[in-house]
Write an enzyme that holds these catalytic residues in place. Structure first.
Site, mmCIF file in Angstrom:
data_model
loop_
_atom_site.group_PDB
_atom_site.id
_atom_site.type_symbol
_atom_site.label_atom_id
_atom_site.label_comp_id
_atom_site.label_asym_id
_atom_site.label_seq_id
_atom_site.Cartn_x
_atom_site.Cartn_y
_atom_site.Cartn_z
ATOM 1 N N LYS A 242 0.844 -1.199 0.000
ATOM 2 C CA LYS A 242 0.000 0.000 0.000
ATOM 3 C C LYS A 242 0.880 1.250 0.000
ATOM 4 C CE LYS A 242 -3.124 2.671 3.014
ATOM 5 N NZ LYS A 242 -3.846 2.720 4.300
ATOM 6 N N ASP A 247 -2.363 10.421 3.643
ATOM 7 C CA ASP A 247 -3.781 10.100 3.785
ATOM 8 C C ASP A 247 -4.475 11.162 4.616
ATOM 9 O OD1 ASP A 247 -6.243 8.946 3.876
ATOM 10 O OD2 ASP A 247 -5.691 7.334 5.264
ATOM 11 N N LYS A 254 -9.790 13.239 8.142
ATOM 12 C CA LYS A 254 -9.317 12.818 9.461
ATOM 13 C C LYS A 254 -9.227 14.020 10.398
ATOM 14 C CE LYS A 254 -6.266 9.054 7.892
ATOM 15 N NZ LYS A 254 -6.776 7.906 8.654
ATOM 16 N N ASP A 265 1.712 6.300 5.616
ATOM 17 C CA ASP A 265 0.679 5.421 5.065
ATOM 18 C C ASP A 265 1.144 4.715 3.788
ATOM 19 O OD1 ASP A 265 -1.732 4.307 5.720
ATOM 20 O OD2 ASP A 265 -2.955 5.763 4.643
ATOM 21 N N ASP A 324 -12.055 7.341 3.793
ATOM 22 C CA ASP A 324 -10.823 7.099 4.546
ATOM 23 C C ASP A 324 -10.435 5.608 4.551
ATOM 24 O OD1 ASP A 324 -8.588 7.627 6.022
ATOM 25 O OD2 ASP A 324 -9.647 7.969 7.920
ATOM 26 N N GLU A 326 -9.407 3.998 2.094
ATOM 27 C CA GLU A 326 -8.912 4.058 0.722
ATOM 28 C C GLU A 326 -7.862 2.986 0.437
ATOM 29 O OE1 GLU A 326 -7.689 5.812 3.152
ATOM 30 O OE2 GLU A 326 -5.611 5.206 2.874
ATOM 31 N N ARG A 328 -7.753 -0.213 1.106
ATOM 32 C CA ARG A 328 -8.296 -1.452 0.533
ATOM 33 C C ARG A 328 -8.789 -1.214 -0.886
ATOM 34 N NH1 ARG A 328 -12.509 -1.798 5.391
ATOM 35 N NH2 ARG A 328 -10.739 -0.726 6.314
HETATM 36 ZN ZN LIG Z 1 -7.306 6.221 5.148
#
Ligand SMILES: [Zn+2]
Length: 477
Positions: A242, A247, A254, A265, A324, A326, A328
């Site tokens: 990933k 993010d 967030k 991230d 959020d 995102e 996956r």
């Molecule tokens: Zn996220």
């Protein structure tokens, strides 16, 4: 990235392992139970010094022994007892490079090859500093390469860690999707691997709708980085990482506290690149593929919205319950592509859920696997390498928590329970049941400084996965 800045190779920790030295201070690892038997060989003066300073040989502690002229004659380093559960001695010396006086030391009395290798690796991991913006206050102490250490193993694992840590620690401003691509290309070039990248709207043309949807709101174009290395006839291993370079959460923004660490991230991507470097460096007889969807999850007028529906690469429609979630989304198109080749093994690494941290804390990545033997091999390798993971179940009945009224699946659960498991179950939809697949939900970060593990980016489970892959597919060269 400033001109001339390179993310590869970062072999600077290896500069503190030196070939030989005319004058080196002997460094003797000793466990608490061995200490008293060591007194005979050290002499009465040393014994008296040790006793009066209260040195007990606890792992991580050390004692400086003077000679009769008051010069440093020897270092005793506290070491764990052989066979201590969950501790193979890797970290015993790892705090010393930044604690001992600068100078050169040589291991004394370590004859076992594996132990010498672990101690050298611990030393190298303890010589990492993120020096991009600030000069470290002091230099690390140096260690003469232990004669019987497996130097190649130490080098490739130390480099893998240094690369991953550098990539994670670099702020998002200087580590966007393009810079991550550059780092991947440099790694590929250094190992004669091919690297191609699909960028921006080409993602739509080549049917990677979720990667595009997550990354399209950023001024830094989303992309899919694709490294291929090795003999096409060898067993295929595909690593998926990933790469969310920052993010914000997207429109489901967030909080400040939740966003602060989000430069990390892309920790899954960084760990995968470090691991790939080690595999290629070792020349393991595999056909390696690395897929990294790299995006910024940003906010703009063209950002994907809650309750939008995306048709994924595999044809499964996904309702975006939360922008959020995102990770996956970008992973599912990459996993569908990975699975299309029917590789012998797929491993994905991702800083995927807060729920995995709630369950296991920062030190234990959560492991999900479709195959019992694979799961057991990874967990065992983690124990051997002092690089632990903890398995959580792919509990299929929880799939119903991902239901959507208008699409095949929702990207988030309608419940606050079992968030790490439902994230894994979402990904499982994109990997055929008969494919050997492991999904690892990692923190990719050291919450606090411990010996060999400075606060900041960390390639959690890199050593475990390398050991598992070497044992399963490669054997030794
Ligand atoms: Zn996220």
């Amino acid at each position: 990235m400033p001109e001339g800045e390179r993310f590869l190779p970062n072999d600077s920790p290896l500069a503190y392992l030196v070939p030989e030295a005319k004058v080196a201070v002997p460094l003797t690892p000793v466990s608490p139970s061995e200490l008293s038997t060591r007194f005979d060989s050290l002499g009465a003066q040393a014994k008296s010094w040790i006793e009066s300073t209260g040195f007990k040989a606890e792992p991580g502690s050390f004692a400086l022994l003077p000679d009769s002229n008051g010069k440093l004659a020897r270092v005793l380093a506290g070491a764990s007892k052989e066979g201590s559960p969950g501790n193979n001695g890797l970290w015993d010396l790892a705090g010393l490079p930044s604690a001992l006086p600068e100078g050169i030391y040589a291991l004394d009395g370590v004859n076992d090859r594996e132990k010498a290798t672990r101690m050298a690796l611990g030393w190298a991991l303890g010589c990492y500093a993120f020096a991009r913006y600030k000069k470290p206050k002091r230099d690390f102490a140096k260690l003469v390469w232990p004669q019987n250490a497996d130097r190649g193993k130490v080098e490739r694992l130390a480099k893998g860690h240094a690369l991953a840590r550098d990539l994670i620690n670099t702020p998002a401003e200087e580590m966007g999707p393009a810079e991550l691509q550059t780092a991947a290309e440099e790694l590929a070039r250094n190992h004669q691997a091919a690297c191609r990248t699909i960028i921006g709207d080409d993602l739509l043309k080549q049917n990677y709708p979720t990667i595009h949807a997550v990354g399209r709101a950023s001024s830094r174009a989303p992309r899919l980085i694709d490294i291929v290395w090795g003999d096409a006839a060898s067993p295929k291993i595909t690593l998926v990482g990933k790469g969310v370079c920052f993010d914000t959460g997207g429109l489901d923004l967030k909080t400040a506290a939740g966003m602060r660490l989000m430069k990390k991230d892309m920790g899954g991507a960084a760990t995968v690149l470090g691991l790939a470097g080690a595999i290629m460096d070792a020349g393991l007889p595999v056909r390696l593929r690395v897929l990294i969807p790299a995006v910024d999850n940003a906010v703009a007028g063209n950002a994907m919205r809650p309750m939008d529906v995306i048709r994924t690469r595999k044809g499964i429609s996904v309702e975006v319950g939360d922008t959020d979630a995102e990770g996956r989304l970008i992973l599912c198109d990459a996993l569908a592509e990975a699975a299309s080749e029917k590789p012998a093994l797929i491993i994905d690494l991702a800083t995927l859920t807060g729920a995995a941290r709630v369950a296991l804390g920062p030190e234990l990545p959560a492991l999900f696997a479709s195959d019992e033997e694979l799961a057991a091999d990874i967990v065992e390798a983690g124990k051997r390498e002092s690089d632990p993971l903890w398995r959580l179940p792919l509990w299929r009945p929880y799939r119903e928590m991902l239901k959507s009224n208008i699409a095949d699946i929702n990207n988030v659960s309608d419940s606050s329970f079992a968030g790490a498991i439902t994230a894994a179950l979402y990904l499982a939809e994109f990997v055929p049941h008969d494919t050997k697949w492991a999904h690892i939900d990692t923190y990719a970060w050291n919450q606090k400084t411990r010996p060999g593990r400075p606060e900041g980016g960390e390639a959690l489970c890199l050593r475990a996965l390398y050991a598992m892959i070497e044992a399963r597919f490669g054997g030794k060269r």
